[in-house]
Design a protein around this motif. Structure first.
Motif, short mmCIF file in Angstrom:
data_model
loop_
_atom_site.label_atom_id
_atom_site.label_comp_id
_atom_site.label_asym_id
_atom_site.label_seq_id
_atom_site.Cartn_x
_atom_site.Cartn_y
_atom_site.Cartn_z
N VAL A 157 -17.91 34.45 25.93
CA VAL A 157 -17.96 35.03 27.28
C VAL A 157 -17.47 36.48 27.19
CG1 VAL A 157 -17.58 32.83 28.44
CG2 VAL A 157 -15.61 34.23 27.83
N LYS A 158 -17.75 37.25 28.23
CA LYS A 158 -17.28 38.63 28.28
C LYS A 158 -16.04 38.74 29.15
CE LYS A 158 -21.42 41.37 27.35
NZ LYS A 158 -22.35 42.40 27.89
N MET A 159 -15.03 39.40 28.62
CA MET A 159 -13.81 39.67 29.38
C MET A 159 -13.42 41.12 29.11
SD MET A 159 -11.45 36.25 28.96
CE MET A 159 -10.25 36.92 30.12
N ALA A 160 -13.28 41.90 30.18
CA ALA A 160 -12.92 43.32 30.08
C ALA A 160 -13.88 44.06 29.16
CB ALA A 160 -11.48 43.47 29.58
N GLY A 161 -15.17 43.67 29.26
CA GLY A 161 -16.19 44.35 28.48
C GLY A 161 -16.27 43.95 27.02
N ARG A 162 -15.47 42.96 26.62
CA ARG A 162 -15.46 42.54 25.22
C ARG A 162 -15.82 41.05 25.11
NH1 ARG A 162 -10.02 44.51 22.33
NH2 ARG A 162 -11.28 43.88 20.54
N ARG A 163 -16.36 40.69 23.95
CA ARG A 163 -16.69 39.29 23.70
C ARG A 163 -15.42 38.50 23.40
NH1 ARG A 163 -22.15 39.05 19.91
NH2 ARG A 163 -23.44 40.40 21.23
N PHE A 164 -15.38 37.30 23.98
CA PHE A 164 -14.21 36.45 23.81
C PHE A 164 -14.69 35.02 23.64
CE2 PHE A 164 -11.21 33.62 26.12
CZ PHE A 164 -10.16 33.67 25.21
N VAL A 165 -14.21 34.34 22.61
CA VAL A 165 -14.59 32.95 22.35
C VAL A 165 -13.47 32.05 22.85
CG1 VAL A 165 -15.18 31.23 20.62
CG2 VAL A 165 -15.99 33.59 20.35
N PRO A 166 -13.72 31.27 23.91
CA PRO A 166 -12.64 30.44 24.47
C PRO A 166 -12.46 29.10 23.78
CG PRO A 166 -14.56 30.32 25.88
CD PRO A 166 -14.92 31.27 24.77
N TYR A 167 -13.15 28.89 22.65
CA TYR A 167 -13.11 27.61 21.96
C TYR A 167 -12.46 27.76 20.58
CZ TYR A 167 -16.37 26.60 25.65
OH TYR A 167 -16.93 26.48 26.88
N SER A 168 -11.87 26.66 20.12
CA SER A 168 -11.18 26.70 18.83
C SER A 168 -11.85 25.74 17.84
CB SER A 168 -9.72 26.29 19.02
OG SER A 168 -9.03 26.28 17.81
N PRO A 169 -12.20 26.22 16.63
CA PRO A 169 -12.01 27.59 16.15
C PRO A 169 -13.16 28.52 16.52
CG PRO A 169 -12.86 26.27 14.36
CD PRO A 169 -12.69 25.34 15.54
N ASP A 170 -14.25 27.98 17.10
CA ASP A 170 -15.43 28.79 17.37
C ASP A 170 -16.32 28.06 18.35
OD1 ASP A 170 -16.72 31.35 16.30
OD2 ASP A 170 -18.38 29.95 16.14
N TRP A 171 -17.29 28.78 18.93
CA TRP A 171 -18.26 28.15 19.81
C TRP A 171 -19.26 27.30 19.02
CZ3 TRP A 171 -23.30 29.00 18.76
CH2 TRP A 171 -23.65 30.16 18.04
N ASP A 172 -19.41 27.62 17.73
CA ASP A 172 -20.37 26.94 16.85
C ASP A 172 -19.67 25.80 16.12
OD1 ASP A 172 -22.12 26.11 14.89
OD2 ASP A 172 -22.46 28.09 14.04
N PRO A 173 -19.98 24.54 16.43
CA PRO A 173 -19.26 23.43 15.80
C PRO A 173 -19.56 23.27 14.32
CG PRO A 173 -21.06 22.59 17.14
CD PRO A 173 -20.98 24.07 17.41
N THR A 174 -20.66 23.88 13.82
CA THR A 174 -20.95 23.74 12.39
C THR A 174 -19.98 24.54 11.53
OG1 THR A 174 -22.55 25.59 12.27
CG2 THR A 174 -23.40 23.43 12.93
N VAL A 175 -19.20 25.42 12.16
CA VAL A 175 -18.16 26.13 11.42
C VAL A 175 -17.16 25.13 10.83
CG1 VAL A 175 -16.18 27.70 11.69
CG2 VAL A 175 -18.39 28.29 12.70
N VAL A 176 -16.91 24.05 11.58
CA VAL A 176 -16.01 23.00 11.10
C VAL A 176 -16.78 21.92 10.38
CG1 VAL A 176 -14.36 21.23 11.80
CG2 VAL A 176 -14.36 23.45 12.95
N GLY A 177 -17.81 21.39 11.05
CA GLY A 177 -18.60 20.30 10.50
C GLY A 177 -18.19 18.96 11.09
N TYR A 178 -19.15 18.26 11.73
CA TYR A 178 -18.87 16.97 12.36
C TYR A 178 -19.95 15.96 12.00
CZ TYR A 178 -15.57 19.74 15.07
OH TYR A 178 -14.55 20.57 15.43
N HIS A 179 -19.70 14.71 12.28
CA HIS A 179 -20.66 13.65 11.96
C HIS A 179 -21.89 13.70 12.85
CE1 HIS A 179 -18.31 11.34 9.01
NE2 HIS A 179 -17.25 11.73 9.70
N ASP A 180 -21.73 14.16 14.10
CA ASP A 180 -22.85 14.22 15.03
C ASP A 180 -22.73 15.46 15.89
OD1 ASP A 180 -24.40 11.51 14.87
OD2 ASP A 180 -22.29 10.93 14.85
N TYR A 181 -23.90 16.00 16.26
CA TYR A 181 -23.93 17.20 17.09
C TYR A 181 -24.86 17.02 18.29
CZ TYR A 181 -22.16 19.70 12.94
OH TYR A 181 -21.43 20.13 11.86
N THR A 182 -24.54 17.78 19.35
CA THR A 182 -25.47 18.03 20.45
C THR A 182 -25.86 19.50 20.37
OG1 THR A 182 -24.51 16.36 21.94
CG2 THR A 182 -25.74 18.16 22.96
N LEU A 183 -27.17 19.74 20.32
CA LEU A 183 -27.67 21.12 20.36
C LEU A 183 -28.05 21.46 21.80
CD1 LEU A 183 -28.68 23.74 18.97
CD2 LEU A 183 -30.91 22.61 18.73
#
Length: 274
Positions: free
Chosen positions: A146-172
């Protein structure tokens, strides 16, 4: 039977998400699923009391003779106190709901960054839930910045992309890809055979989660559907388009158009009679 009908198949069920009838209540999704010919319903657990009640949902499914294929756990900002302020309790109850209603998948978002303990134990906690609820897939959904004060900000941990961690199942979620400025085909490749559920909705602008009717934005929705139908791992498609500014006639037309789009591009040539 026509030649086209005999030589084609669309085995992936297309579910109407209760979020797609908002601001109408949960029960309306069951009514429209039957009227429009959807294969089932995806229940978004939110502030509507019916969406939180296993007995009420079972009654709707039986009354309309329509299955519940997926339960979306209460992960939104507005649902942080639905059932419990404890995110693990909310996810556990979503798993119980899925079991009781014979839904095969629970959709879950990555933790918010401020949910530090939940985020720290998220992968291990999902493994424990999978062991306790063996008939349920916990499909982690891709989100967006999301954008906050004109900058990109990811409100999720560790990232918006779940493949960064890796899980057994995904929703795209295709609309979320648009909001993140990501290529859904590339993300689908990274998810691989673990991609078991799809949220169908279009988008056209990074930073904005639009949930447009597929074909109305810039995302390759048709190509994603055809790819996943060919891959053969996809278990279900949940239609998640925004209809909140539409009247009932407009809502029905939009949902019918999206269903037709999904069925068209999920249909594969059959090997029968070849």
């Amino acid at each position: 039977m026509t030649s086209d009908a005999k030589h084609s198949r669309h085995p992936v069920p297309v579910l109407l998400s209760t979020s797609a009838v908002y601001p109408e209540p949960t029960a309306v999704a069951f009514e429209l699923a039957v009227k429009l010919g959807y294969d089932g319903v995806e229940v978004m657990v939110w502030t509507d009391a019916v969406s939180q009640d296993i007995g009420a949902l079972r009654g709707l499914a039986e009354h309309y003779n329509v299955p519940i294929g997926t339960v979306h756990a209460p992960c939104l900002l507005m649902t942080q106190r639905v059932w419990s302020p404890d995110p693990w309790e909310r996810l556990r109850r979503a798993a119980v709901m899925a079991e009781e209603l014979n839904a095969g998948t629970v959709v879950v978002h990555p933790p918010f960054f401020w949910q530090r303990e939940y985020a720290r134990t998220f992968s291990a906690g999902l493994d424990k839930l999978r062991a306790a609820h063996r008939g349920v897939r916990f499909a982690v959904e891709n989100m967006y910045w999301v954008k906050m004060a004109g900058r990109r900000f990811v409100p999720y941990s560790p990232d918006w992309d779940p493949t960064v961690v890796g899980y057994h199942d995904y929703t795209l979620d295709i609309s979320h890809c648009a909001a993140a400025g990501a290529d859904p085909l590339a993300l689908a490749d990274r998810m691989g055979s673990a991609l078991t559920h799809l949220h169908l909705g279009d988008g056209n602008s990074p930073g904005r989660d639009a949930h447009l009717i597929p074909g109305r934005g810039t995302m390759p929705c048709a190509e994603v559907l055809r790819k996943l139908a060919t891959d053969g791992h996809l278990q279900s498609v949940g239609v998640e388009i925004a209809t909140r500014k539409m009247d009932r006639a407009g809502r029905e037309a939009a949902l019918a158009e999206t269903l037709a789009f999904a069925r068209t591009h999920l249909t594969l040539p059959s090997t029968a009679d070849v």
